[in-house]
Design an enzyme around this catalytic site. Structure first.
Site, PDB file in Angstrom:
ATOM      1  N   HIS A  74      11.856   4.863  32.075  1.00 59.50           N
ATOM      2  CA  HIS A  74      11.440   5.566  32.922  1.00 59.50           C
ATOM      3  C   HIS A  74      11.782   6.926  33.695  1.00 59.50           C
ATOM      4  O   HIS A  74      12.681   7.187  33.447  1.00 59.50           O
ATOM      5  CB  HIS A  74      12.386   4.255  34.426  1.00 59.50           C
ATOM      6  N   TYR A 202      14.560   3.113  45.877  1.00 56.62           N
ATOM      7  CA  TYR A 202      15.398   2.907  46.572  1.00 56.62           C
ATOM      8  C   TYR A 202      14.803   3.161  47.751  1.00 56.62           C
ATOM      9  O   TYR A 202      14.340   4.113  48.264  1.00 56.62           O
ATOM     10  CB  TYR A 202      16.578   4.079  45.815  1.00 56.62           C
ATOM     11  N   PRO A 294      27.125  -0.723  42.893  1.00 55.21           N
ATOM     12  CA  PRO A 294      26.666  -0.348  42.181  1.00 55.21           C
ATOM     13  C   PRO A 294      25.394   0.385  42.328  1.00 55.21           C
ATOM     14  O   PRO A 294      24.509   0.854  41.288  1.00 55.21           O
ATOM     15  CB  PRO A 294      25.928  -2.040  41.703  1.00 55.21           C
ATOM     16  N   LYS A 298      25.874   3.035  37.327  1.00 58.50           N
ATOM     17  CA  LYS A 298      27.305   3.560  36.484  1.00 58.50           C
ATOM     18  C   LYS A 298      28.802   2.991  35.864  1.00 58.50           C
ATOM     19  O   LYS A 298      28.865   3.589  35.032  1.00 58.50           O
ATOM     20  CB  LYS A 298      28.186   5.241  37.917  1.00 58.50           C
ATOM     21  N   TYR A 386      22.608  11.294  37.958  1.00 56.37           N
ATOM     22  CA  TYR A 386      21.800  10.130  37.956  1.00 56.37           C
ATOM     23  C   TYR A 386      21.988   9.689  36.109  1.00 56.37           C
ATOM     24  O   TYR A 386      21.595   8.474  36.170  1.00 56.37           O
ATOM     25  CB  TYR A 386      20.361  10.077  38.420  1.00 56.37           C
TER      26      TYR A 386
HETATM   27  P1  RFL Z   1      32.867  -6.903  32.178  1.00 56.11           P
HETATM   28  O1  RFL Z   1      31.525  -7.236  32.287  1.00 56.11           O
HETATM   29  O2  RFL Z   1      33.634  -7.316  33.707  1.00 56.11           O
HETATM   30  O3  RFL Z   1      33.856  -8.133  31.295  1.00 56.11           O
HETATM   31  C1  RFL Z   1      35.198  -8.021  31.402  1.00 56.11           C
HETATM   32  C2  RFL Z   1      35.366  -9.640  30.738  1.00 56.11           C
HETATM   33  O4  RFL Z   1      36.737  -9.503  30.548  1.00 56.11           O
HETATM   34  C3  RFL Z   1      37.643 -11.210  31.025  1.00 56.11           C
HETATM   35  N1  RFL Z   1      38.251 -11.266  30.995  1.00 56.11           N
HETATM   36  C4  RFL Z   1      39.715 -11.492  30.771  1.00 56.11           C
HETATM   37  N2  RFL Z   1      39.550 -12.431  29.341  1.00 56.11           N
HETATM   38  C5  RFL Z   1      41.099 -13.079  28.530  1.00 56.11           C
HETATM   39  N3  RFL Z   1      41.732 -13.164  29.719  1.00 56.11           N
HETATM   40  C6  RFL Z   1      42.222 -12.028  30.758  1.00 56.11           C
HETATM   41  N4  RFL Z   1      43.123 -12.582  31.571  1.00 56.11           N
HETATM   42  C7  RFL Z   1      40.497 -11.792  31.552  1.00 56.11           C
HETATM   43  N5  RFL Z   1      40.015 -11.789  32.733  1.00 56.11           N
HETATM   44  C8  RFL Z   1      39.056 -11.028  32.384  1.00 56.11           C
HETATM   45  C9  RFL Z   1      36.408 -11.512  31.662  1.00 56.11           C
HETATM   46  O5  RFL Z   1      35.644 -13.035  32.074  1.00 56.11           O
HETATM   47  C10 RFL Z   1      35.009 -10.820  31.138  1.00 56.11           C
HETATM   48  O6  RFL Z   1      34.201 -11.856  30.588  1.00 56.11           O
HETATM   49  O7  RFL Z   1      34.207  -5.638  32.353  1.00 56.11           O
HETATM   50  P2  RFL Z   1      33.594  -4.443  31.024  1.00 56.11           P
HETATM   51  O8  RFL Z   1      33.208  -4.997  30.323  1.00 56.11           O
HETATM   52  O9  RFL Z   1      34.219  -3.532  31.687  1.00 56.11           O
HETATM   53  O10 RFL Z   1      31.813  -4.313  31.928  1.00 56.11           O
HETATM   54  C11 RFL Z   1      31.558  -3.343  32.618  1.00 56.11           C
HETATM   55  C12 RFL Z   1      30.470  -3.966  34.306  1.00 56.11           C
HETATM   56  O11 RFL Z   1      30.548  -4.826  33.828  1.00 56.11           O
HETATM   57  C13 RFL Z   1      29.993  -3.667  35.031  1.00 56.11           C
HETATM   58  O12 RFL Z   1      30.590  -1.865  34.907  1.00 56.11           O
HETATM   59  C14 RFL Z   1      28.947  -3.445  35.531  1.00 56.11           C
HETATM   60  O13 RFL Z   1      27.824  -5.301  35.640  1.00 56.11           O
HETATM   61  C15 RFL Z   1      28.878  -3.183  37.133  1.00 56.11           C
HETATM   62  N6  RFL Z   1      26.815  -2.527  36.865  1.00 56.11           N
HETATM   63  C16 RFL Z   1      25.998  -1.736  36.799  1.00 56.11           C
HETATM   64  N7  RFL Z   1      26.161  -0.327  35.828  1.00 56.11           N
HETATM   65  C17 RFL Z   1      25.370   0.631  35.606  1.00 56.11           C
HETATM   66  O14 RFL Z   1      26.053   1.251  34.579  1.00 56.11           O
HETATM   67  N8  RFL Z   1      24.099   0.407  35.690  1.00 56.11           N
HETATM   68  C18 RFL Z   1      23.653  -0.649  36.229  1.00 56.11           C
HETATM   69  O15 RFL Z   1      22.660  -1.252  36.881  1.00 56.11           O
HETATM   70  C19 RFL Z   1      24.628  -1.071  37.537  1.00 56.11           C
HETATM   71  N9  RFL Z   1      24.011  -2.299  38.154  1.00 56.11           N
HETATM   72  C20 RFL Z   1      26.637  -3.848  38.494  1.00 56.11           C
HETATM   73  C21 RFL Z   1      25.124  -4.024  38.579  1.00 56.11           C
HETATM   74  C22 RFL Z   1      27.089  -4.475  38.544  1.00 56.11           C
HETATM   75  C23 RFL Z   1      26.592  -5.612  39.463  1.00 56.11           C
HETATM   76  N10 RFL Z   1      27.689  -6.443  39.952  1.00 56.11           N
HETATM   77  C24 RFL Z   1      27.532  -8.100  39.924  1.00 56.11           C
HETATM   78  C25 RFL Z   1      28.913  -6.521  40.133  1.00 56.11           C
HETATM   79  C26 RFL Z   1      24.649  -4.344  38.860  1.00 56.11           C
HETATM   80  C27 RFL Z   1      25.040  -5.065  40.320  1.00 56.11           C
HETATM   81  C28 RFL Z   1      24.539  -6.639  40.453  1.00 56.11           C
HETATM   82  C1  PHB Z   2      19.282  -2.999  38.091  1.00 54.25           C
HETATM   83  O1  PHB Z   2      18.166  -3.300  37.516  1.00 54.25           O
HETATM   84  O2  PHB Z   2      20.317  -3.696  38.083  1.00 54.25           O
HETATM   85  C2  PHB Z   2      19.681  -1.425  38.478  1.00 54.25           C
HETATM   86  C3  PHB Z   2      19.072  -0.474  38.762  1.00 54.25           C
HETATM   87  C4  PHB Z   2      19.309   0.349  39.509  1.00 54.25           C
HETATM   88  C5  PHB Z   2      20.669   0.599  39.965  1.00 54.25           C
HETATM   89  C6  PHB Z   2      21.489  -1.171  40.318  1.00 54.25           C
HETATM   90  C7  PHB Z   2      21.081  -1.439  39.657  1.00 54.25           C
HETATM   91  O3  PHB Z   2      21.294   1.575  41.174  1.00 54.25           O
END
Ligand code: RFL
Ligand code: PHB
Length: 391
Positions: A74, A202, A294, A298, A386
């Site tokens: 994008h 947004y 979120p 980031k 961003y």
């Molecule tokens: P994760 O993905 O949570 O993985 C951690 C893993 O550790 C396991 N675990 C264990 N394993 C062994 N022993 C234990 N005691 C354990 N405890 C936990 C878990 O099962 C898991 O598999 O962390 P990691 O790898 O640091 O990754 C981080 C990302 O997942 C997170 O920051 C992003 O998803 C955040 N996020 C977004 N980030 C972006 O950069 N761009 C986005 O567009 C964005 N959108 C989002 C998001 C997070 C969201 N939610 C649901 C919180 C949108 C949403 C809705």
């Molecule tokens: C997503 O597509 O999950 C998404 C995109 C932009 C954001 C947050 C989440 O700022």
């Protein structure tokens, strides 16, 4: 069972898998222990928007092929408030694009890259714990089924997300936690419907924020601001589409495609940082050390930049015996983390409706959005943050 490895990694999310992959490419061995099954991990719908630096790092780790083929690039984002709508041309303002490629796909690509290279990932473990942090070879203990096992390591990487065990081990020793909870949550949905917009939208609306995103031309991603006590059951599909439609600009609402929801999750919005991110031979990376709301997209990008810094430090240590990058890891990572925390918090707060705000504060938000819509300087600053360029 007793095992020995150079780097023991807790967690097979994007941070843990990517670290293990990059270490392997540099001749360093690791073992990952993960609480969940691979199917469970791949069933989580999470991040979608990747900074250019993240995309390049994933390519260099050998997992760029499907990403380059299937991602959506994008050139801009759109922002709506009251009756106006403006576009930030990211390419013109900061010279780059944002890439849409789901975290689920990145994780899938990393899992198969690890399997192809014979990487050891032990899934479905329980009772993970960390021991002997003051010794030269700390231990990870866990159980799998009935059997108790331990891994002796040179270093432990705590990549176990916001609810893992690594952060606790660190907090007990030395860390300070900084936390802020926002007075609203998201209802995040993934649905089988055409996206309403070619780019991310947004929306600041008096009934609450909406984000319109996508995963493909037939899969949309929406986030709808909801109350802190709301549950998924409070949000029927009829209610979701009604609320989104009401909050969209009228000309966009008429094009809304209301397909069925394949995933519905309530996401609490929180900012959190633990400082420092290491103690002796334990190093945190990703959500185990920090959480961003979120809105700023980031979280996954920060997890990848932590892994970039930590892998560089470990490679330096194993190649030359020098510990200086390991020693400066926490400070170097926190520089970028605090900038991203600030950006994600600021972007969240100007777009959402705070139920505790009075009319003055709401009016102030509108002035801020107006300034963004008119000022090239303000737009440039936003575009750089961003895209992760002002770090
Ligand atoms: P994760 O993905 O949570 O993985 C951690 C893993 O550790 C396991 N675990 C264990 N394993 C062994 N022993 C234990 N005691 C354990 N405890 C936990 C878990 O099962 C898991 O598999 O962390 P990691 O790898 O640091 O990754 C981080 C990302 O997942 C997170 O920051 C992003 O998803 C955040 N996020 C977004 N980030 C972006 O950069 N761009 C986005 O567009 C964005 N959108 C989002 C998001 C997070 C969201 N939610 C649901 C919180 C949108 C949403 C809705
Ligand atoms: C997503 O597509 O999950 C998404 C995109 C932009 C954001 C947050 C989440 O700022």
């Amino acid at each position: 069972m007793k095992k020995r490895t150079q780097v023991g990694i807790i967690g097979a999310g994007p941070a843990g898998l990517l670290l293990s992959q990059v270490l392997h490419l540099n001749g360093i061995e690791s073992i990952i222990v993960e609480r969940q099954s691979p199917e469970h991990i791949l069933g989580r719908t999470r991040a979608g928007a990747l900074e250019p630096g993240t995309v390049n790092f994933l390519r260099s780790a050998g997992v760029g092929e499907r990403l380059d083929r299937e991602c959506h690039s994008h050139k801009g984002i759109e922002v709506c408030f009251q009756n106006s709508r403006f576009r930030l041309d990211l390419e013109e303002l900061a010279g780059d694009n944002i890439t849409i490629y789901g975290q689920t796909d990145i994780t899938k690509d990393l899992m198969s890259a690890r399997a192809k290279l014979g990487g050891e990932v032990i899934y479905n473990v329980a009772n993970t714990s960390i021991h002997d942090l003051n010794a030269d070879s700390p231990l990870i203990r866990y159980t799998k089924g009935e059997e108790g096992s331990e891994i002796k390591c040179d270093f432990i990487a705590g990549c176990d997300g916001s609810r893992g065990v690594s952060r606790e081990s660190l907090t007990e020793k030395i860390s300070t936690n900084f936390e802020y909870k926002y007075p609203y949550h998201w209802l995040a949905i993934l649905c089988e419907s055409r996206p309403v917009c070619d780019e991310l939208l947004y929306i600041h609306h008096e009934k609450g924020f909406v984000l319109c995103s996508m995963r493909s031309p037939s899969i949309s991603r929406y986030a709808v601001q909801c109350g802190v006590h709301d549950t998924v059951e409070d949000w029927s599909e009829d209610r979701i589409w009604g609320e989104i439609s009401e909050r969209l600009p009228p000309e966009v609402a008429t094009t809304l495609d209301t397909g069925s929801c394949v995933d519905k999750t309530i996401v609490p919005l929180k900012s959190f940082v633990t400082e420092p991110m290491n103690y002796k031979r334990l190093f945190l990376a990703g959500d185990s050390a920090h959480i961003v709301p979120p809105t700023g997209a980031k979280g996954l990008n920060l997890a990848c930049s932590d892994v970039y810094l930590l892998s560089k430090a470990l490679v330096q240590y194993y190649k030359s015996g020098k510990p200086d990058l390991l020693e400066s890891y926490s400070n170097n990572a926190l520089e970028r983390i605090w900038k991203a925390e600030w950006f994600a918090g600021w972007w969240t707060e100007i777009l959402h409706i705070d139920p505790n705000h009075n009319l003055y504060k709401r009016r102030e938000q509108i002035e801020h959005l107006k300034k963004l819509s008119r000022s090239h300087g303000a737009q440039m600053a936003l575009a750089e943050s961003y895209l992760g360029k002002s770090y």
